[in-house]
Design a protein around this motif. Structure first.
Motif, short mmCIF file in Angstrom:
data_model
loop_
_atom_site.label_atom_id
_atom_site.label_comp_id
_atom_site.label_asym_id
_atom_site.label_seq_id
_atom_site.Cartn_x
_atom_site.Cartn_y
_atom_site.Cartn_z
N UNK A 252 -6.09 -1.43 -8.90
CA UNK A 252 -7.17 -1.09 -7.97
C UNK A 252 -6.84 0.24 -7.32
N UNK A 253 -7.85 1.03 -7.04
CA UNK A 253 -7.65 2.40 -6.56
C UNK A 253 -6.97 2.44 -5.19
N UNK A 254 -7.35 1.54 -4.28
CA UNK A 254 -6.88 1.64 -2.90
C UNK A 254 -5.42 1.24 -2.73
N UNK A 255 -5.04 0.07 -3.25
CA UNK A 255 -3.68 -0.41 -3.00
C UNK A 255 -2.88 -0.65 -4.28
N UNK A 256 -3.43 -0.28 -5.42
CA UNK A 256 -2.78 -0.39 -6.72
C UNK A 256 -2.46 -1.84 -7.11
N UNK A 257 -3.25 -2.78 -6.59
CA UNK A 257 -3.09 -4.17 -7.00
C UNK A 257 -3.63 -4.33 -8.42
N UNK A 258 -2.94 -5.09 -9.24
CA UNK A 258 -3.34 -5.30 -10.62
C UNK A 258 -4.61 -6.15 -10.67
N UNK A 259 -5.69 -5.60 -11.23
CA UNK A 259 -6.98 -6.29 -11.29
C UNK A 259 -7.20 -6.88 -12.67
#
Length: 127
Positions: free
Chosen positions: A113-120
């Motif tokens: 994810x762009x904001x927090x780099x969580x794997x989507x």
């Protein structure tokens, strides 16, 4: 160390975790595909597949014993808390997988994810 501790906390207390799982499963059954983080998808996937198996057994019991069918619907209604989703689960989704022995969902990685780099991931029901 987390020896013999099952499940993931997902940064929430018990009530929040239960509500999150219930909402994600309802959205998965309603839209048949959801975009969420990998940790949430992994936490929800097993519960969703167990509900589909419950619905399959409930539909198979309709021929033998009506009480078993009602029992399966009530168990699903208690876990989902939404009559419309339970109806869709038993009438549309479960018959689709009557011949399939398991593996009703698939996770497709989408990248961070762009904001927090969580794997989507995209969690969807298999056709």
């Amino acid at each position: 160390m987390r020896h013999k501790i099952s499940g993931k906390r997902l940064g929430r207390n018990t009530g929040g975790r239960r509500a999150l799982r219930r909402n994600l499963i309802k959205q998965l059954f309603e839209f048949e595909r959801i975009q969420t983080t990998r940790a949430k998808a992994e936490a929800v996937r097993g519960n969703a597949e167990k509900l589909i198996t419950l619905a399959k057994r409930g539909n198979a019991a309709a021929d033998d014993n009506a009480a078993k069918m009602v029992h399966a619907r009530r168990l699903a209604a208690a876990r989902l808390n939404d009559a419309g989703i339970v109806r869709k689960l038993f009438d549309d989704i479960a018959p689709r997988y009557s011949e399939r022995p398991g593996g009703y969902t698939r996770m497709i990685k989408l990248g961070p994810r762009e904001s927090d780099k969580a794997e989507m991931v995209l969690l969807e029901l298999v056709e």
